[in-house]
Design an enzyme around this catalytic site. Structure first.
Site, PDB file in Angstrom:
ATOM      1  N   SER A 107     -60.799   0.987  67.426  1.00  0.00           N
ATOM      2  CA  SER A 107     -60.388   2.368  67.176  1.00  0.00           C
ATOM      3  C   SER A 107     -61.543   3.157  66.552  1.00  0.00           C
ATOM      4  CB  SER A 107     -59.144   2.381  66.278  1.00  0.00           C
ATOM      5  OG  SER A 107     -58.581   3.671  66.193  1.00  0.00           O
TER       6      SER A 107
ATOM      7  N   ASP B  94     -52.991   5.174  76.313  1.00  0.00           N
ATOM      8  CA  ASP B  94     -53.216   5.286  74.871  1.00  0.00           C
ATOM      9  C   ASP B  94     -53.139   6.747  74.435  1.00  0.00           C
ATOM     10  OD1 ASP B  94     -54.119   5.215  72.251  1.00  0.00           O
ATOM     11  OD2 ASP B  94     -55.878   3.981  72.674  1.00  0.00           O
TER      12      ASP B  94
ATOM     13  N   HIS C 146     -52.224   1.858  71.924  1.00  0.00           N
ATOM     14  CA  HIS C 146     -53.378   1.888  71.031  1.00  0.00           C
ATOM     15  C   HIS C 146     -53.399   0.606  70.193  1.00  0.00           C
ATOM     16  CE1 HIS C 146     -56.624   3.802  68.833  1.00  0.00           C
ATOM     17  NE2 HIS C 146     -56.044   3.495  67.682  1.00  0.00           N
TER      18      HIS C 146
END
Length: 345
Positions: free
Chosen positions: A154, A280, A309
């Site tokens: 991320s 996502d 995600h």
């Protein structure tokens, strides 16, 4: 047939159903079997798919197919939880957290952070890679002959890619991997500000950011209006009022432009594997830099249709590992054991 007779027949049918049971009548079982078959057909035809592998060089593609086959195998998301938001929300609660034994451990604290104490009035952002560079070169100086790889998830992946894009080939890293990276910060912010996404993710993450800085607000009050920061209702507002100000950007657009890894992907100088899911909500599919990746022989994008995600759940009860875990394990092993093949291609 009059209404009275119809009512009588219906009463007898229902009485019969109750007496022999819903499944005993065969109707319930037929409905369940029919639904199961229909769902299985839909799942196999529309959900379970091979990921899209995008590489800038045929040699990198062959390397992955030979030594990291998971990136070309069909990904079977958890049959009862394959939707993006569901995977994103449930993964932290479903997957186990096995104990990990470290033989050599480096704890990387961003500048100014030492446990719970903030020593200088500074936190971190996706665009500033100074601390990461310091850590990488320090670790390499301690173990110069060891194979050195990095992985980022991320925001950590955004930071890692920005570092690699800035430094090119002048890095001691042998290879890198990223997962669920937000490629274009503007697109990420826009997606997270949609009503449902704001309710499920954006507002909660904003309050977490506010909480993390509010406990050290005495360190920031001289340069930042902390009362204004604490009134932010979205990540964009928080970044506009706090992060961009702290790191000297004139506007939030300047910060988001500098923080977006897609603009530096063409300059990455070592093998990098990037896993993203096209559903996502943190990183919308239209912002994934597919064409840029095709122009860099060091980059490979692995794009799954589902996964959310940092989700990538698979199996009936995904307690142990995820698809992401398997990609990471195989890629690291491939680089350590066969990385020399990439330099020879």
């Amino acid at each position: 047939m009059d209404l009275r007779m119809l009512s009588r027949e219906l009463s007898l049918y229902l009485e019969h159903q109750v007496r022999i049971g819903f499944f005993g009548s065969g109707v319930g079982l037929s409905l369940i079997l029919g639904f199961s078959v229909a769902y299985a057909c839909y799942y196999l035809s529309s959900i379970a798919k091979k990921p899209q592998l995008v590489t800038g060089a045929e040699s990198f593609s062959r390397f992955l197919q030979d030594h990291c086959p998971v990136v070309t195998e069909t990904y079977y998301p958890t049959v009862w939880c394959w939707e993006s938001r569901g995977q994103t929300l449930l993964r932290p609660f479903i997957t186990s957290k096995p104990p990990v034994r470290y033989r050599k451990c480096v704890v990387f604290n961003n500048r100014g952070m030492a446990g719970e104490n903030l020593l200088t009035p500074r936190t971190y952002c996706c665009a500033n890679t100074e601390d990461l560079e310091t850590v990488i070169h320090h670790v390499h100086s301690l173990y110069p002959s060891a194979p050195f790889l990095a992985a980022g998830v991320s925001m950590g992946g955004m930071l890692l890619l920005n570092y690699l894009g800035k430094i090119g080939t002048k890095t001691p890293l042998k290879a890198a991997a990223t997962f669920s990276v937000g490629w274009n910060t503007f697109a990420c912010s826009e997606s997270l500000e949609k009503p449902l996404n704001w309710l499920l993710f954006n507002y909660y993450l904003t309050t977490c950011l506010q909480s993390s800085v509010n406990k050290h607000r005495h360190m920031f009050v001289k340069q930042i209006d902390m009362d204004h920061v604490m009134k932010a209702k979205s990540i964009r507002e928080f970044d506009k009022r706090f992060t961009s100000v702290m790191f000297g950007y004139q506007t939030i657009d300047d910060y988001y432009t500098d923080a977006s890894p897609n603009r530096r992907l063409k300059s990455v100088g070592i093998p990098v594997l990037c896993l993203n899911s096209v559903d996502d909500v943190f990183s919308p599919s239209h912002a994934i830099p597919i064409e840029t990746a095709k122009q860099n022989p060091n980059v490979a994008l692995v794009l799954t249709s589902y996964g959310g995600h940092i989700g990538f759940l698979e199996g009936i009860w995904p307690r142990q590992s995820t698809y992401m875990d398997r990609v990471f394990k195989q890629f690291v092993q491939a680089i350590v054991e066969h990385g020399h093949e990439l330099s020879n291609m």
